[in-house]
Structure formats: structure tokens, C-alpha cells
Design a protein around this motif. Structure first.
Motif, PDB file in Angstrom:
ATOM      1  N   VAL A   1       0.839  -1.197   0.000  1.00 22.86           N
ATOM      2  CA  VAL A   1       0.000   0.000   0.000  1.00 22.86           C
ATOM      3  C   VAL A   1       0.876   1.249   0.000  1.00 22.86           C
ATOM      4  CG1 VAL A   1      -1.769   1.283   1.260  1.00 22.86           C
ATOM      5  CG2 VAL A   1      -1.881  -1.219   1.159  1.00 22.86           C
ATOM      6  N   THR A   2       2.001   1.184   0.719  1.00 21.96           N
ATOM      7  CA  THR A   2       2.935   2.310   0.723  1.00 21.96           C
ATOM      8  C   THR A   2       3.477   2.564  -0.673  1.00 21.96           C
ATOM      9  OG1 THR A   2       3.587   1.790   2.996  1.00 21.96           O
ATOM     10  CG2 THR A   2       5.070   3.199   1.718  1.00 21.96           C
ATOM     11  N   PHE A   3       3.796   1.481  -1.394  1.00 24.16           N
ATOM     12  CA  PHE A   3       4.291   1.640  -2.767  1.00 24.16           C
ATOM     13  C   PHE A   3       3.222   2.268  -3.648  1.00 24.16           C
ATOM     14  CE2 PHE A   3       6.648  -2.569  -1.791  1.00 24.16           C
ATOM     15  CZ  PHE A   3       7.525  -1.895  -0.962  1.00 24.16           C
ATOM     16  N   TRP A   4       1.974   1.835  -3.452  1.00 24.90           N
ATOM     17  CA  TRP A   4       0.882   2.374  -4.262  1.00 24.90           C
ATOM     18  C   TRP A   4       0.723   3.878  -4.046  1.00 24.90           C
ATOM     19  CZ3 TRP A   4      -3.340  -1.774  -2.710  1.00 24.90           C
ATOM     20  CH2 TRP A   4      -2.890  -3.036  -3.124  1.00 24.90           C
ATOM     21  N   LEU A   5       0.719   4.281  -2.781  1.00 26.04           N
ATOM     22  CA  LEU A   5       0.478   5.687  -2.461  1.00 26.04           C
ATOM     23  C   LEU A   5       1.613   6.586  -2.948  1.00 26.04           C
ATOM     24  CD1 LEU A   5      -1.021   5.361   1.138  1.00 26.04           C
ATOM     25  CD2 LEU A   5      -2.232   5.621  -1.036  1.00 26.04           C
TER      26      LEU A   5
ATOM     27  N   GLY B   1       9.494   3.858 -15.222  1.00 22.62           N
ATOM     28  CA  GLY B   1       9.719   5.178 -14.628  1.00 22.62           C
ATOM     29  C   GLY B   1       9.555   5.155 -13.117  1.00 22.62           C
ATOM     30  N   TYR B   2       8.536   4.430 -12.629  1.00 26.70           N
ATOM     31  CA  TYR B   2       8.337   4.323 -11.179  1.00 26.70           C
ATOM     32  C   TYR B   2       9.574   3.715 -10.523  1.00 26.70           C
ATOM     33  CZ  TYR B   2       6.220   2.940  -6.721  1.00 26.70           C
ATOM     34  OH  TYR B   2       5.946   2.779  -5.393  1.00 26.70           O
ATOM     35  N   ASN B   3      10.120   2.662 -11.134  1.00 28.98           N
ATOM     36  CA  ASN B   3      11.301   2.003 -10.577  1.00 28.98           C
ATOM     37  C   ASN B   3      12.480   2.969 -10.498  1.00 28.98           C
ATOM     38  OD1 ASN B   3       9.493   0.219 -12.195  1.00 28.98           O
ATOM     39  ND2 ASN B   3      10.663  -1.392 -11.195  1.00 28.98           N
ATOM     40  N   ARG B   4      12.628   3.798 -11.527  1.00 32.61           N
ATOM     41  CA  ARG B   4      13.726   4.767 -11.548  1.00 32.61           C
ATOM     42  C   ARG B   4      13.591   5.792 -10.430  1.00 32.61           C
ATOM     43  NH1 ARG B   4      16.391   5.811 -16.515  1.00 32.61           N
ATOM     44  NH2 ARG B   4      17.241   7.627 -15.407  1.00 32.61           N
ATOM     45  N   LEU B   5      12.355   6.157 -10.112  1.00 30.93           N
ATOM     46  CA  LEU B   5      12.123   7.187  -9.092  1.00 30.93           C
ATOM     47  C   LEU B   5      12.042   6.625  -7.677  1.00 30.93           C
ATOM     48  CD1 LEU B   5       9.435   9.414 -10.857  1.00 30.93           C
ATOM     49  CD2 LEU B   5      11.885   9.853 -10.636  1.00 30.93           C
TER      50      LEU B   5
ATOM     51  N   VAL C   1      15.454  -3.156  -1.758  1.00 27.81           N
ATOM     52  CA  VAL C   1      15.445  -3.238  -3.227  1.00 27.81           C
ATOM     53  C   VAL C   1      15.525  -1.818  -3.777  1.00 27.81           C
ATOM     54  CG1 VAL C   1      14.170  -3.974  -5.260  1.00 27.81           C
ATOM     55  CG2 VAL C   1      14.073  -5.336  -3.169  1.00 27.81           C
ATOM     56  N   GLU C   2      16.565  -1.529  -4.533  1.00 23.24           N
ATOM     57  CA  GLU C   2      16.779  -0.153  -4.977  1.00 23.24           C
ATOM     58  C   GLU C   2      15.694   0.314  -5.934  1.00 23.24           C
ATOM     59  OE1 GLU C   2      20.279   2.701  -6.913  1.00 23.24           O
ATOM     60  OE2 GLU C   2      20.543   0.516  -6.819  1.00 23.24           O
ATOM     61  N   PHE C   3      15.486  -0.403  -7.018  1.00 27.18           N
ATOM     62  CA  PHE C   3      14.509   0.009  -8.034  1.00 27.18           C
ATOM     63  C   PHE C   3      13.207  -0.769  -7.818  1.00 27.18           C
ATOM     64  CE2 PHE C   3      18.699   0.682 -10.045  1.00 27.18           C
ATOM     65  CZ  PHE C   3      18.648   2.061 -10.138  1.00 27.18           C
ATOM     66  N   ARG C   4      12.517  -0.423  -6.758  1.00 30.70           N
ATOM     67  CA  ARG C   4      11.312  -1.122  -6.336  1.00 30.70           C
ATOM     68  C   ARG C   4      10.168  -0.908  -7.330  1.00 30.70           C
ATOM     69  NH1 ARG C   4       9.732  -5.234  -3.502  1.00 30.70           N
ATOM     70  NH2 ARG C   4      11.110  -4.660  -1.764  1.00 30.70           N
ATOM     71  N   SER C   5       9.413  -1.981  -7.614  1.00 28.15           N
ATOM     72  CA  SER C   5       8.221  -1.891  -8.462  1.00 28.15           C
ATOM     73  C   SER C   5       7.025  -1.483  -7.623  1.00 28.15           C
ATOM     74  CB  SER C   5       7.942  -3.230  -9.143  1.00 28.15           C
ATOM     75  OG  SER C   5       8.996  -3.587 -10.011  1.00 28.15           O
ATOM     76  N   VAL C   6       5.973  -1.026  -8.275  1.00 25.24           N
ATOM     77  CA  VAL C   6       4.788  -0.558  -7.561  1.00 25.24           C
ATOM     78  C   VAL C   6       3.911  -1.710  -7.085  1.00 25.24           C
ATOM     79  CG1 VAL C   6       3.366  -0.323  -9.618  1.00 25.24           C
ATOM     80  CG2 VAL C   6       2.933   1.163  -7.656  1.00 25.24           C
TER      81      VAL C   6
ATOM     82  N   TRP D   1      -3.106  -1.734 -11.285  1.00 23.38           N
ATOM     83  CA  TRP D   1      -3.770  -0.438 -11.372  1.00 23.38           C
ATOM     84  C   TRP D   1      -2.772   0.708 -11.264  1.00 23.38           C
ATOM     85  CZ3 TRP D   1      -8.462  -1.625 -12.920  1.00 23.38           C
ATOM     86  CH2 TRP D   1      -9.018  -2.835 -12.508  1.00 23.38           C
ATOM     87  N   PHE D   2      -1.887   0.635 -10.273  1.00 24.28           N
ATOM     88  CA  PHE D   2      -0.939   1.726 -10.077  1.00 24.28           C
ATOM     89  C   PHE D   2       0.219   1.657 -11.071  1.00 24.28           C
ATOM     90  CE2 PHE D   2      -3.277   1.509  -6.138  1.00 24.28           C
ATOM     91  CZ  PHE D   2      -3.487   2.849  -5.847  1.00 24.28           C
ATOM     92  N   GLN D   3       0.487   0.478 -11.585  1.00 21.04           N
ATOM     93  CA  GLN D   3       1.452   0.377 -12.674  1.00 21.04           C
ATOM     94  C   GLN D   3       0.957   1.150 -13.889  1.00 21.04           C
ATOM     95  OE1 GLN D   3       1.808  -3.522 -14.379  1.00 21.04           O
ATOM     96  NE2 GLN D   3       3.494  -2.945 -15.735  1.00 21.04           N
TER      97      GLN D   3
END
Length: 452
Positions: free
Chosen positions: A291-295, A312-316, A329-334, A338-340
């Protein structure tokens, strides 16, 4: 040559022959089986010629459509299916993202090309699957492929802690992606266990047992929730729908009892231990950490309102979350379909995706209402409902993983679109093209022509 390699080669060449000798729809069935068998990643791949079998099946599909384009267009015009129009717009958003705002243009371009190929496959298959028989065959091709994955999970066993790894699909190599691909099979097999003859019911039970055992061994919580989200509304419809057939409610009760008994039989302590983590919503083991990743998507969109493109999300992620939040995990996925989608194509592109789903559902609902008004066999009514629930189950399962551009998602969209076409849109077009009788003149029937 091993038995599996020999069987694959027989299936492949049989599919090619069937395409030319029987129906062009066989080429898509071949494509489906190649996707699940995934010969490049199986142990028996060294014993078959090293060619791209999915590419050959794709070219076969396109060539078949090109040779009989006029015939296929008469039954399945693309413009008659509103959802397909929105799918094209969604694809255009990916190209717009590449030009304007993708943060990683190289990766975005690569996966946009892959998505383009998938969209082309969907459009071609929509033309080829232009009959009720072709639709049923495609559903069974998916079910047989899912059964193979269930069989692989069964013979492999839990080889990575309490899960099965290493049996992935081309675009879903991890365990959660594989489990999500199996989830829609549950409600579709439920439909055939109800509506089929004894041979079909027996096949449905065998396939269901292997798929259910595979899901238990893979141990995906998202797949568990997705299965409930698909099966529950279908069973409730069997109980409470006004469109009833003789013995429908007792059969629904019997299926529910047998299904629950089978589920309890194949599940084990490790499965229920993992599912019990869903009760503690505060624990990261329950998936609450996602949920934290989603928000964080909304925080990123404040600085990139049009979206970030693929990856782009992974980069940020390192800029918007500390190492503890990212779990190392450095480049975490969402970790959400839906949020992807929201992060990749932005709010406008995501709205297009939602509009496509709503458009498809509205067309399917119209088809079901039309079938009920016509008083036809409720087999077709509940087949459409099963396809709706199959799509819903996949969307629910993929809520917890990145599957916005997954093959199975768009297969489920395709099958529901084909269902509305063969059960509803084709009949509406025929009625619209049939001229009404001229007023003021009584047509002469064959039974009275000789007496006039």
C-alpha cells in the motif's frame, strides 16, 4: 526425443495443418498453447528445433486473416466492438509517453513494441474467433494450457521455501504472475462442470484438480483473493439469477460443496499459514507494505503529472522512498496492475484503460439482457457471465502485481469481446441488415401459394 518434445512437435504441426485444412481460428489456439508450453524455457527445449514458435504462430494468424479478410470482416468488424477502439487509444498513449515523458526511453520503447505485438494479436484473434465453436475452442485452449502449468507445479513441488519457482511464462516468470494466469480458469471450469455433458464434466474436474493443486503449491495470496472474486459472484448468480433452468440451484449447491471439499483436500498447513497473514493488515507479511508503494505513485505524479513511462516508477523509487521502505530493493516496483498503469501512462491513459473495461462490461451486459429477452438457451447467458467473472478474477489477482501489459489480461478481454460478438453483435447486425416487409401487402407463403 522425449515424450514432451514429441508431443509439442505433434501439437505444433497439427495446429499448422488445422489452420489450413479446417479453420483459421486454429492458428490462435496454437499461439495459446505455445504461450503456456513456453518451449524455450522447458527442460525438453534442447530436443526440438530452435526456432521462435510463437513468432511462427503469429505470422500464421496474420497470414490466415490476410487471405480471408473479407470473409472474417463480415462476421467480426473491429468497429462494432467499442472496447477495441479504446485499446488502440491506450496503445497510442504509450507511444505518446515515449515521445514526451518516459523517464527511461530505452526500456519504454522495448516494452511498448512488445505491447504493440500483443495488441495486434488481440485484433487478429478477434477476427479469427468469429463463431461460438471457435470461442469455446479458445477457452479450452487456455484451460488446457493452464492445466499444463498446474501439472508442472505438481511434479516440481515447492522448490523455493513455501513456493514453486522456475515454471514461469514468457511475460510472467515469477510465481505470482504464473498464479494470476491460472486464476481465471477456476470460474470457467465451474461453468463447464455445470453446463457440460459427463465427458466435459470429467475433463473439467481433472483440469480443476491440477490447477487448484498448482495454485496451492505456488502459494500466492493475490491468486487466492482473485479466485474468490471470480467464483463467488458466479455461484451467487447461479443461486439468485431470475434466469433459471431446471435443477440450477441444487446443482450450484452441489458444485459449491464439491469445490470446497476439493479445495480443503489439496490445501496444506503451509498454504493456510500464508493465507492467515491476510488477517493482520498491519503486517508487511500480509502485503500491507505494498500500500505504501501504491500511495507513492501519487507523490511521483505531483512532479510528473503526465506519467513516468515504463520503468519510470522504478527509476524514481530511490528518490521517494528510503532503503527501509523499499525493503532493500533499490529500483522497487509498484506491485499493482492499477498503479502500474497509472504510473506508466498517467491519469489520462489510465482513464482510457478504465473506459475500455467499462465499455466491454456494458456491451456484455447488453448481450446478456438481449439473450434473456430473446428467451434462448441460458448456456450462452452464463458463458458470458463466466467470462466476465474470469476477467474480474484476473484483475483482482493482479491488483498485487505488475500485470498491466500481461498476455492473459488481454486474452480475457479478447474472449469476453468475442463472446459479445458471437452471441449478440452478430445477431444485431443481421437483424439490422434484414429489410422489413413492405406495408400494405401480405407476403405469399409456400403453404398458400398453390391455392391462389
Amino acid at each position: 526425443m522425449s515424450k514432451f518434445a514429441l508431443l509439442f512437435m505433434l501439437l505444433f504441426f497439427g495446429g499448422v495443418v488445422a489452420t489450413f485444412a479446417y479453420s483459421g481460428s486454429a492458428s490462435f489456439l496454437l499461439y495459446q498453447l505455445v504461450y503456456f508450453l513456453n518451449p524455450d524455457a522447458r527442460w525438453w527445449s534442447a530436443q526440438i528445433p530452435g526456432i521462435s514458435y510463437s513468432f511462427v504462430a503469429s505470422i500464421l494468424m496474420i497470414g490466415t486473416l490476410a487471405m480471408g479478410y473479407r470473409r472474417y470482416t463480415e462476421k467480426s468488424p473491429w468497429t462494432a466492438q467499442p472496447a477495441l477502439k479504446w485499446l488502440v487509444v491506450l496503445l497510442l498513449f504509450y507511444y505518446l509517453a515515449y515521445v514526451l515523458f518516459a523517464l527511461d526511453p530505452v526500456i519504454h520503447k522495448r516494452f511498448t513494441i512488445d505491447f504493440t505485438k500483443l495488441v495486434i494479436i488481440v485484433f487478429v484473434a478477434y477476427k479469427l474467433l468469429n463463431s461460438k465453436r471457435a470461442l469455446a475452442a479458445s477457452i479450452w485452449a487456455y484451460l488446457i494450457g493452464a492445466t499444463y502449468i498446474g501439472y508442472l507445479a505438481t511434479i516440481t513441488g515447492r522448490n523455493s521455501g513455501d513456493r514453486v519457482e522456475g515454471i514461469g511464462l514468457v511475460d510472467s516468470p515469477d510465481a505470482n504472475g504464473v498464479a494470476a494466469a491460472l486464476v481465471p480458469a477456476g470460474v470457467l471450469l465451474l461453468y463447464y462442470a455445470w453446463m457440460g455433458n459427463w465427458k466435459v464434466r470429467l475433463l473439467a474436474v481433472i483440469c480443476g484438480a491440477l490447477i487448484a493443486n498448482g495454485l496451492v503449491l505456488i502459494n500466492s495470496r493475490g491468486a487466492f483473493l482473485g479466485s474468490v472474486a471470480g467464483v463467488a459472484p458466479f455461484l451467487l448468480s447461479m443461486f439468485f439469477s431470475r434466469y433459471q433452468r431446471r435443477g440450477q440451484r441444487p446443482m450450484a449447491l452441489l458444485i459449491a460443496i464439491v469445490g470446497l471439499s476439493g479445495a480443503l483436500y489439496v490445501t496444506d498447513a503451509q498454504f493456510w499459514e500464508r493465507m492467515n497473514t491476510l488477517q493482520n493488515l498491519e503486517s508487511k507479511e500480509s502485503g500491507a507494505g505494498r500500500v505504501t508503494f501504491w500511495l507513492k505513485t501519487f507523490d511521483m505524479l505531483e512532479d510528473h503529472p503526465m506519467g513516468m513511462g515504463i520503468y519510470g516508477y522504478n527509476r524514481l523509487a530511490p528518490l521517494y522512498m528510503d532503503d527501509e521502505t523499499r525493503g532493500g530493493v533499490e529500483f522497487r516496483s509498484v506491485h499493482s496492475l492499477w498503479f502500474q498503469g497509472l504510473s506508466e501512462v498517467g491519469p489520462l491513459g489510465f482513464l482510457v484503460f478504465l473506459t475500455m473495461l467499462v465499455s466491454l462490461y456494458r456491451t456484455s451486459r447488453k448481450a446478456r439482457h438481449w439473450l434473456r429477452a430473446e428467451g434462448g438457451d441460458n448456456r450462452t447467458y452464463f458463458q458470458l457471465l463466466a467470462l466476465e467473472c474470469a476477467l474480474l478474477s484476473y484483475l483482482a489477482a493482479a491488483t498485487f502485481i505488475n500485470q498491466f501489459r500481461a498476455e492473459i489480461l488481454y486474452w480475457m478481454i479478447l474472449l469476453l469481446a468475442v463472446g459479445t460478438n458471437v452471441h449478440y453483435l452478430q445477431h444485431v447486425r443481421v437483424s439490422a441488415d434484414t429489410p422489413a416487409p413492405r406495408r400494405g401487402r401480405t407476403p405469399v407463403s409456400e403453404s398458400t401459394a398453390g391455392t391462389l
